[in-house]
Structure formats: C-alpha cells, structure tokens
Scaffold this active site. Structure first.
Site, mmCIF file in Angstrom:
data_model
loop_
_atom_site.group_PDB
_atom_site.id
_atom_site.type_symbol
_atom_site.label_atom_id
_atom_site.label_comp_id
_atom_site.label_asym_id
_atom_site.label_seq_id
_atom_site.Cartn_x
_atom_site.Cartn_y
_atom_site.Cartn_z
ATOM 1 N N HIS A 80 0.865 -1.203 0.000
ATOM 2 C CA HIS A 80 0.000 0.000 0.000
ATOM 3 C C HIS A 80 0.887 1.234 0.000
ATOM 4 O O HIS A 80 1.307 1.714 1.049
ATOM 5 C CB HIS A 80 -0.922 -0.025 1.222
ATOM 6 C CG HIS A 80 -1.956 1.065 1.245
ATOM 7 N ND1 HIS A 80 -3.176 0.923 1.860
ATOM 8 C CD2 HIS A 80 -1.947 2.336 0.738
ATOM 9 C CE1 HIS A 80 -3.870 2.042 1.733
ATOM 10 N NE2 HIS A 80 -3.144 2.927 1.068
ATOM 11 N N ASP B 14 1.603 7.088 2.199
ATOM 12 C CA ASP B 14 2.182 8.287 1.566
ATOM 13 C C ASP B 14 3.351 8.760 2.431
ATOM 14 O O ASP B 14 3.241 9.767 3.152
ATOM 15 C CB ASP B 14 1.118 9.395 1.462
ATOM 16 C CG ASP B 14 -0.095 8.951 0.678
ATOM 17 O OD1 ASP B 14 -0.021 8.917 -0.562
ATOM 18 O OD2 ASP B 14 -1.106 8.597 1.316
ATOM 19 N N GLU C 139 -11.300 3.322 5.927
ATOM 20 C CA GLU C 139 -10.272 4.231 6.449
ATOM 21 C C GLU C 139 -11.003 5.301 7.264
ATOM 22 O O GLU C 139 -10.800 5.423 8.466
ATOM 23 C CB GLU C 139 -9.469 4.859 5.296
ATOM 24 C CG GLU C 139 -8.366 5.803 5.748
ATOM 25 C CD GLU C 139 -7.647 6.496 4.569
ATOM 26 O OE1 GLU C 139 -8.210 6.516 3.452
ATOM 27 O OE2 GLU C 139 -6.534 7.016 4.792
#
Ligand code: ADE
Ligand code: ZN
Length: 338
Positions: free
Chosen positions: A17, A279, A200
């Site tokens: 991910h 990220d 999420e």
C-alpha cells in the site's frame, strides 16, 4: 526494542500500500517545481513541511493533489519512483505493489502515457539494479465519476499487460464503493486484480460494499471493519489481506494516538494485516519506520513482526512459488533472532 529494530531491518518485506505520488518528499517537490518552472504556494522547504499537518483525509488530499502538480515529464515520474525504490532497498523491501493516480495527472492535461512510462521504466530498472520485484496498480479517484473511471480504463488499454490491478482511492466519505460497481466489473473481466480503500474513514457498510459489490481481492486500510463482529469473521474466513498504514492513520487522525492503533488487535483476531507506509513523504516514515513506531506503541512481539513480514508476501499478488521463496528467507532470518 533494539533487538526488535534489528529484526525489522533484517527481515525481507513486501509493501502493498504505497501511492507513488505520496512518496514526493518536500525536497523533491521544490526540485521538480524549479526544474519545470511550476508555481507553488511555498517559498521554502520549511513552508512545505509546515503545510504537512492534517486533521483528516480531505485536508491531506488537498495538499497531495497540489504537490503532484510539479510532476510534468516522464523523467519526473521515473526519478520519483526510483527515489522510492532506493528507500525500499534501504529498508530491505524485496517486492512492491504500488499505486498511481493517473487521473491526478490527466485531469491537469498530461497524457496517460507520461506517468505510466516514467513509472514503469523506473520499476523495470529497479528489478535489475536492486532485485526488487513489482506489481503496478492503477487507482480510480472516487471523488470523480464512474464515467471518468471508464475513460481512464480505456486510456490504460494499451498498457494492460503491464498493469496488474485497479484500486479505488481519494475522498472516501460520500463516495461509496457501489458508485464504481460497473467499472470494477469490467476491470475484473479484463483479468485485473481488484483492491479498494475501504473503512479508512468510511463505515463498515463501505467494506461490505467493497466485498459484495466490487468483489475486491484485498482491502486497503480496513480499520473500521473492526466495528462489526460479523465483518471481522467474514474477512478472517475469506483470508482477505488488509493493507494497514499506522503512521498514515496517525497523521490523518484515524487514530488519536499510535498507542490506540488497532494493528495488534487485528493480528490477535487472526486477520491477515500487513504494515505499509501509504504516503511516506507526508506521514513521516517508510516501511521500517512504520514497523518501529508501531511495534513500540502497541507492543508488537517478535512473532507479530515475523507474522507481518510473512503476511506481506502471502497477501501479495505474487505466485505461491515466489511467495514460498520469500517465506523461506524470512524463516532463515528469524532463526537468527530467537
Ligand atoms: N490517496 C493517497 N493516499 C490516500 C489515502 N490514505 N486514502 C485515500 N486516498 C489516498
Ligand atoms: Zn492509501
């Protein structure tokens, strides 16, 4: 903890991910902006870093889309991807299944070919240079329409032998998986693997939709499925993998404190959770940093860490033979850390 950190560093791992655009470090953002003469609302590196302070997913996404506007050429995407893969090598990540957001680039006028050619050239080079293998997953932006997703799938057509799957990301609340039922069905018919961000920020119902309507092969995040016992049982029985991202969850206030992170609970429930960075340039750490900080915060044991490393391969889209090779290597490393 030192021993656990040494174990974390030594274990071969996969990352499942990771948004390539989310690996754009502040220094790179400034560098590409200058190289491409793109105006950005930041004067200094400190200004950029100060903007990386989020109270929810949308807060982050606003900066994330602004950040990627400095990426204009194949060389930019190549350099971005290569820098991420160097981090992988440093963290002993041996296999990656990376996301990219083509619509984040085509929406601002780049041809589909620019990001994908730059990304693929770096991924292919990394296989030769670092021995890191990969799968590439193209995400649809869920705040855009299903018609837009179909258009993106059509643009991807000449590359489908190089794209292994499709995903669903961006603003979750208000954009349930069911909005993309038809385009996911078409992607499935084309033989692509299917993943989706679900749970999420969105409720358990979104995870049900991702399973029942999109028929996904893997759940990205999945934190909120823990609110529903029947859903926990279903995900466990189906052996579905969760690509969990603790430092992301902390940065986006999905959890208030890393000590409250459900990673340990997921493992104790027998769910196939994996450790990922999402990220990393925005959330403060790559894969090993996620392992280290989470291990400390929720008291992961040696066996938990080994399980997470194994899950990263068994939850990957590698063949079972390839997975077995990595698992053997993990057992070898683990034996040196008793
Ligand atoms: N795009 C990049 N990172 C994301 C995340 N954590 N959730 C949804 N969309 C994203
Ligand atoms: Zn993500």
């Amino acid at each position: 903890m030192t021993d656990l950190n040494a174990l974390i560093a030594a274990l071969p791992k996969a990352e499942l991910h990771l948004h390539l655009e989310g690996s754009l470090e502040p220094e790179q953002l400034m560098h590409f902006a200058e190289r491409n003469q793109v105006d950005i609302p930041f004067e200094t590196l400190e200004d950029v870093k100060a903007a990386y302070n989020f109270s929810n997913l949308q807060d982050f996404l606003d900066i994330y889309y602004q950040g990627m506007s400095v990426l204009l050429t194949e060389a930019d995407f190549h350099d971005l991807t290569d820098a991420y893969l160097q981090r992988c090598q440093a963290d002993n990540v041996r296999h990656v299944e990376v996301f990219f957001d083509p619509q984040g680039h085509t929406e601002r006028g780049l041809p589909f070919s620019t990001p994908i050619n730059g990304i693929l050239s770096a991924l292919d080079a990394a296989e030769r240079k670092y021995g890191i293998t990969y799968k590439l997953i193209m995400c649809f932006l869920r705040h855009l329409s299903e018609a837009d997703a179909f258009e993106t799938l059509a643009q991807a057509d000449p590359y489908l032998d190089r794209i292994h799957g499709v995903g669903l990301d961006s603003s979750e609340l208000g954009h349930p998986p069911s909005k993309f039922a038809k385009v996911f069905a078409t992607a499935r018919e084309k033989g692509l693997k299917l993943v989706a961000h679900a749970g999420e920020e969105g409720p358990p119902e979104y995870v049900y939709e991702a399973l029942d309507i999109l028929q996904i092969d893997r759940i990205d995040h999945g934190n909120r499925l823990l609110e529903d016992d029947a859903l926990i049982a279903r995900v466990r029985e189906a052996d579905l993998t969760l690509t969990v991202c603790p430092l992301s969850n902390l940065s986006l206030c999905v959890v208030d404190d890393l000590k409250d992170h459900p990673m340990k609970k997921m493992l104790d429930l027998g769910l196939r959770a994996t450790m990922n960075s999402d990220d990393p340039a925005y959330f403060g750490g790559y894969v090993n940093e996620n392992y280290r900080q989470t291990a400390m915060a929720v008291n992961l044991t040696r066996d938990d860490i080994i399980t997470l490393a194994k899950n990263s391969f068994t939850g990957s889209f590698l063949s079972t033979d390839d997975q077995a090779e990595h698992l053997k290597e993990i057992d070898k490393v683990a034996a040196a850390f008793v």
